[in-house]
Design a protein around this motif. Sequence first.
Motif, PDB file in Angstrom:
ATOM      1  N   ALA A  42       0.820  -1.216   0.000  1.00  0.00           N
ATOM      2  CA  ALA A  42       0.000   0.000   0.000  1.00  0.00           C
ATOM      3  C   ALA A  42       0.853   1.265   0.000  1.00  0.00           C
ATOM      4  CB  ALA A  42      -0.922   0.000   1.207  1.00  0.00           C
ATOM      5  N   SER A  43       2.101   1.174   0.467  1.00  0.00           N
ATOM      6  CA  SER A  43       2.953   2.366   0.514  1.00  0.00           C
ATOM      7  C   SER A  43       3.334   2.848  -0.882  1.00  0.00           C
ATOM      8  CB  SER A  43       4.212   2.087   1.337  1.00  0.00           C
ATOM      9  OG  SER A  43       4.920   1.000   0.808  1.00  0.00           O
ATOM     10  N   PHE A  44       3.131   2.024  -1.913  1.00  0.00           N
ATOM     11  CA  PHE A  44       3.453   2.428  -3.279  1.00  0.00           C
ATOM     12  C   PHE A  44       2.210   2.836  -4.075  1.00  0.00           C
ATOM     13  CE2 PHE A  44       7.176  -0.296  -2.396  1.00  0.00           C
ATOM     14  CZ  PHE A  44       8.140   0.685  -2.552  1.00  0.00           C
ATOM     15  N   LYS A  45       1.039   2.739  -3.474  1.00  0.00           N
ATOM     16  CA  LYS A  45      -0.193   3.090  -4.175  1.00  0.00           C
ATOM     17  C   LYS A  45      -0.535   4.545  -3.898  1.00  0.00           C
ATOM     18  CE  LYS A  45      -1.999  -1.537  -4.152  1.00  0.00           C
ATOM     19  NZ  LYS A  45      -2.981  -2.460  -3.658  1.00  0.00           N
ATOM     20  N   SER A  46      -1.107   5.193  -4.898  1.00  0.00           N
ATOM     21  CA  SER A  46      -1.476   6.593  -4.772  1.00  0.00           C
ATOM     22  C   SER A  46      -2.857   6.813  -5.395  1.00  0.00           C
ATOM     23  CB  SER A  46      -0.454   7.476  -5.482  1.00  0.00           C
ATOM     24  OG  SER A  46      -0.877   8.815  -5.476  1.00  0.00           O
ATOM     25  N   ALA A  47      -3.630   7.648  -4.725  1.00  0.00           N
ATOM     26  CA  ALA A  47      -4.937   8.002  -5.277  1.00  0.00           C
ATOM     27  C   ALA A  47      -4.815   9.154  -6.262  1.00  0.00           C
ATOM     28  CB  ALA A  47      -5.895   8.379  -4.145  1.00  0.00           C
ATOM     29  N   ARG A  48      -3.705   9.880  -6.230  1.00  0.00           N
ATOM     30  CA  ARG A  48      -3.502  11.040  -7.092  1.00  0.00           C
ATOM     31  C   ARG A  48      -2.333  10.788  -8.042  1.00  0.00           C
ATOM     32  NH1 ARG A  48      -6.179  15.823  -5.830  1.00  0.00           N
ATOM     33  NH2 ARG A  48      -5.506  16.201  -7.964  1.00  0.00           N
ATOM     34  N   HIS A  49      -2.592  10.060  -9.110  1.00  0.00           N
ATOM     35  CA  HIS A  49      -1.543   9.752 -10.081  1.00  0.00           C
ATOM     36  C   HIS A  49      -1.061  11.007 -10.803  1.00  0.00           C
ATOM     37  CE1 HIS A  49      -1.911   5.482  -9.443  1.00  0.00           C
ATOM     38  NE2 HIS A  49      -3.220   5.572  -9.595  1.00  0.00           N
ATOM     39  N   ASP A  50      -1.944  12.007 -10.939  1.00  0.00           N
ATOM     40  CA  ASP A  50      -1.511  13.236 -11.617  1.00  0.00           C
ATOM     41  C   ASP A  50      -0.422  13.944 -10.809  1.00  0.00           C
ATOM     42  OD1 ASP A  50      -3.376  13.631  -9.611  1.00  0.00           O
ATOM     43  OD2 ASP A  50      -4.354  15.331 -10.591  1.00  0.00           O
ATOM     44  N   PHE A  51      -0.518  13.933  -9.497  1.00  0.00           N
ATOM     45  CA  PHE A  51       0.533  14.539  -8.682  1.00  0.00           C
ATOM     46  C   PHE A  51       1.833  13.733  -8.746  1.00  0.00           C
ATOM     47  CE2 PHE A  51      -2.665  16.772  -5.744  1.00  0.00           C
ATOM     48  CZ  PHE A  51      -2.601  17.919  -6.518  1.00  0.00           C
ATOM     49  N   GLN A  52       1.706  12.415  -8.814  1.00  0.00           N
ATOM     50  CA  GLN A  52       2.893  11.572  -8.941  1.00  0.00           C
ATOM     51  C   GLN A  52       3.631  11.885 -10.258  1.00  0.00           C
ATOM     52  OE1 GLN A  52       3.154  10.757  -5.831  1.00  0.00           O
ATOM     53  NE2 GLN A  52       3.717   8.645  -6.247  1.00  0.00           N
ATOM     54  N   ILE A  53       2.896  12.036 -11.325  1.00  0.00           N
ATOM     55  CA  ILE A  53       3.513  12.356 -12.616  1.00  0.00           C
ATOM     56  C   ILE A  53       4.110  13.756 -12.579  1.00  0.00           C
ATOM     57  CG2 ILE A  53       3.020  12.777 -15.061  1.00  0.00           C
ATOM     58  CD1 ILE A  53       0.916  10.502 -14.816  1.00  0.00           C
ATOM     59  N   LEU A  54       3.429  14.687 -11.914  1.00  0.00           N
ATOM     60  CA  LEU A  54       3.931  16.052 -11.807  1.00  0.00           C
ATOM     61  C   LEU A  54       5.236  16.107 -11.027  1.00  0.00           C
ATOM     62  CD1 LEU A  54       3.238  18.959 -12.550  1.00  0.00           C
ATOM     63  CD2 LEU A  54       2.040  19.153 -10.366  1.00  0.00           C
ATOM     64  N   ARG A  55       5.402  15.241 -10.040  1.00  0.00           N
ATOM     65  CA  ARG A  55       6.652  15.192  -9.272  1.00  0.00           C
ATOM     66  C   ARG A  55       7.843  14.813 -10.144  1.00  0.00           C
ATOM     67  NH1 ARG A  55       6.521  11.740  -3.970  1.00  0.00           N
ATOM     68  NH2 ARG A  55       8.670  12.383  -3.985  1.00  0.00           N
ATOM     69  N   VAL A  56       7.608  13.970 -11.111  1.00  0.00           N
ATOM     70  CA  VAL A  56       8.681  13.502 -11.975  1.00  0.00           C
ATOM     71  C   VAL A  56       9.130  14.603 -12.925  1.00  0.00           C
ATOM     72  CG1 VAL A  56       9.291  11.827 -13.761  1.00  0.00           C
ATOM     73  CG2 VAL A  56       7.900  11.121 -11.818  1.00  0.00           C
ATOM     74  N   VAL A  57       8.175  15.414 -13.357  1.00  0.00           N
ATOM     75  CA  VAL A  57       8.471  16.469 -14.332  1.00  0.00           C
ATOM     76  C   VAL A  57       9.247  17.557 -13.728  1.00  0.00           C
ATOM     77  CG1 VAL A  57       7.481  18.209 -15.838  1.00  0.00           C
ATOM     78  CG2 VAL A  57       6.405  15.974 -15.617  1.00  0.00           C
TER      79      VAL A  57
END
Length: 100
Positions: free
Chosen positions: A85-100
């Motif tokens: 569960a520590s690798f799951k996220s409800a906000r994938h858009d924020f996860q992608i934004l972190r990479v950019v």
Amino acid sequence: MSDRAGTSRWGGAAILARLWRARWSRIPANVRGGLWMLLASGLFTVMVALIKLVGDALHVAEILLFRQIFMMLLALPAVIGGFPASFKSARHDFQILRVV
């Protein structure tokens, strides 16, 4: 391994951990948060002091490598404890934004 009383070798440590958790949970959440912040600021101070000490002897890339290894080791128990569960996220858009 057990002693003559039939208890495990780490039984005393487990009892102390249980008592510590019980005492910690009785502290108000705001005070616990403040204690975590004090601990974090103390550890940050130690980290900065160590970086300044070794800054002359090591290259920046080496300092960053050791710093990230240490931080990974500190975070690893929390990640393993909440796996997967520590690798799951409800906000994938924020996860992608972190990479950019």
